[in-house]
Enzyme design. Sequence first.
Site, PDB file in Angstrom:
ATOM      1  N   CYS A   1      -6.476  -0.019   6.166  1.00  0.00           N
ATOM      2  CA  CYS A   1      -7.903  -0.352   6.100  1.00  0.00           C
ATOM      3  C   CYS A   1      -8.121  -1.803   6.492  1.00  0.00           C
ATOM      4  O   CYS A   1      -7.197  -2.620   6.479  1.00  0.00           O
ATOM      5  CB  CYS A   1      -8.448  -0.159   4.673  1.00  0.00           C
ATOM      6  SG  CYS A   1      -8.177   1.473   3.970  1.00  0.00           S
TER       7      CYS A   1
ATOM      8  N   CYS B   1     -12.822  -2.906   3.093  1.00  0.00           N
ATOM      9  CA  CYS B   1     -13.038  -1.472   2.894  1.00  0.00           C
ATOM     10  C   CYS B   1     -13.619  -1.219   1.502  1.00  0.00           C
ATOM     11  O   CYS B   1     -13.113  -1.738   0.497  1.00  0.00           O
ATOM     12  CB  CYS B   1     -11.725  -0.714   3.050  1.00  0.00           C
ATOM     13  SG  CYS B   1     -11.913   1.085   2.872  1.00  0.00           S
TER      14      CYS B   1
ATOM     15  N   CYS C   1      -8.238   4.184   8.520  1.00  0.00           N
ATOM     16  CA  CYS C   1      -9.199   4.678   7.541  1.00  0.00           C
ATOM     17  C   CYS C   1     -10.451   5.192   8.256  1.00  0.00           C
ATOM     18  O   CYS C   1     -11.009   4.501   9.113  1.00  0.00           O
ATOM     19  CB  CYS C   1      -9.569   3.564   6.569  1.00  0.00           C
ATOM     20  SG  CYS C   1     -10.843   3.988   5.368  1.00  0.00           S
TER      21      CYS C   1
ATOM     22  N   CYS D   1     -13.771   2.831   6.790  1.00  0.00           N
ATOM     23  CA  CYS D   1     -14.075   1.451   7.196  1.00  0.00           C
ATOM     24  C   CYS D   1     -13.796   1.186   8.674  1.00  0.00           C
ATOM     25  O   CYS D   1     -14.170   0.128   9.189  1.00  0.00           O
ATOM     26  CB  CYS D   1     -13.294   0.457   6.343  1.00  0.00           C
ATOM     27  SG  CYS D   1     -11.491   0.454   6.614  1.00  0.00           S
TER      28      CYS D   1
END
Length: 551
Positions: free
Chosen positions: A45, A49, A76, A79
């Site tokens: 991430c 995030c 991810c 995000c």
Amino acid sequence: MKQSASVVPRHPSMTFDERYRAISSRDTRFDGQFVTAVRTTGIYCRPSCPARTPKPGNVSFFATSAAAHEAGYRACKRCLPEAAPGSPEWDLRGDAAGRAMRLIADGVIEREGVPGLASRLGYSPRHLTRMLAAELGAGPLALARAQRAHTARMLLVGTDLTAADVAFSAGFSSVRQFNDTVREVFGMTPTELRARGTRAGAAPEGGGTIRLALPYRLPFDAAGLFSWMSARAIAGVEVASPDSFARTLRLPGGPAWFRVRDAPAQSRLVLEARVARPADLASLVARVRRLFDLDADPLAIDGALSTDSLIAARVRAVPGLRVPGAADPHEMLIRAMVGQQITVVAARTALTRLTDELGEPTEAWEGTGRLFPTMSTIAEHGADVLRGPRARINAITAVAAALSSGELDLGPGDDPAAQRATLLALPGVGPWTADYVRMRVTGDPDVFLPGDVAVRTGAVRAGLPGDPRELTARVAPFAPWRSYLTGHLWRATADLPAPAGAVPGPTGTGRARRANISEVPHPSSPEIPSLESHPAPYLLPDVRRTKGTPA
């Protein structure tokens, strides 16, 4: 899934605890500077995030998404770390790793392969692979693969190209490889990724125009950048307004056009582009990001400069100042040399004449219709068009010939010190031009120009010494951010009232006023600095040659 907890490349300026505090506070300032990989989920991430913060024991930090890919993690979906601003580290670092990252972003591996990248950096492919793996956690092929995945994402959400066209345009060798990579990196099929982008408002434009969002870190002095470019816009090639900038550009696949507008509410620039070959999109985006200095970390820069009370006043007046880059390094050198010894207005007139006479016509679009002349054309016919001292014209055409033949090359991946030495060896190029080009082309954040008329005038207005040696010593503690200090002093010439007792700098209204050379602070080097850099065409006198000053 592969585990790499024992060999995780560390960000040189942040400890594990500092980075963990950044992700715990979901600090957007660190987006793009590193990624956070979570062992229990197999996902990486961006620092901001919104997902629940993982336990420290489950976290690894990577300098690049490519390193996370190599360790077996996927991006991810929440995000979208691939959509974060780029890391400022690659502009700050002048070593082989930083230069390699800039060249990979510009598409060198897609065009020349790993041997071409290694040759540009002065290493063997094998040694370069070992070095990048040790420094960044991924070799050049993995870094290029991550770049291809990022390009594919941009094309999927920003164009209506078929998946097969996206695959080959992004540099994949087959549709199967494209599908596998997208699924592995993003955890989605290309169709799902496109649908997600469309739902987020990234619908493709019609008529062959690609529309993309280029994120940046706040604060961002967009008005200053657009004003800078407006003062220097070459008619037919560039069109600038207080809130937009457009131009034509020659890319490996053919002519391209782009326009940039600010979208401050979303902390991004909106890029509209038309390219002859979709594979040029990644290179175009990299050049636009450098041109607008979008990967800078303004809070770190402003914080470092604000430790001095006098300079802090400039930072408060212009937070988030950026240093403009160069869309075309070879063009940048010619523009700097043409602009020597004359005002911005005169330089723009000369460059417009050069383009009108020698520039190649291209598709008319939004006020543009010509390309800046090729180096070979300037070398052959520039002497018939350029005006001014014969020595300077000869120097410009000789440099253009060297650029055309490949004897001289400039690019964002150059070693800054080596580039400066190469430029200083050219007739007609002195310390000011070499340093100014280095600032604009390599993005070196630590260039200071004590011989620049506007820098010294701005320094006096800001209450700093006007003498080059005293000024250089005074600003030495602000390394490695002296390029941004230079930008603030340029701006000080324009809009900061002189302190009591200070010697006023040259002023005027409308066109540049004529002034005696004795009124202008004389540079310490034998080269009169180019006024191409100065913040506004009406602020400075028209500097003329004096006896003993070479063109």
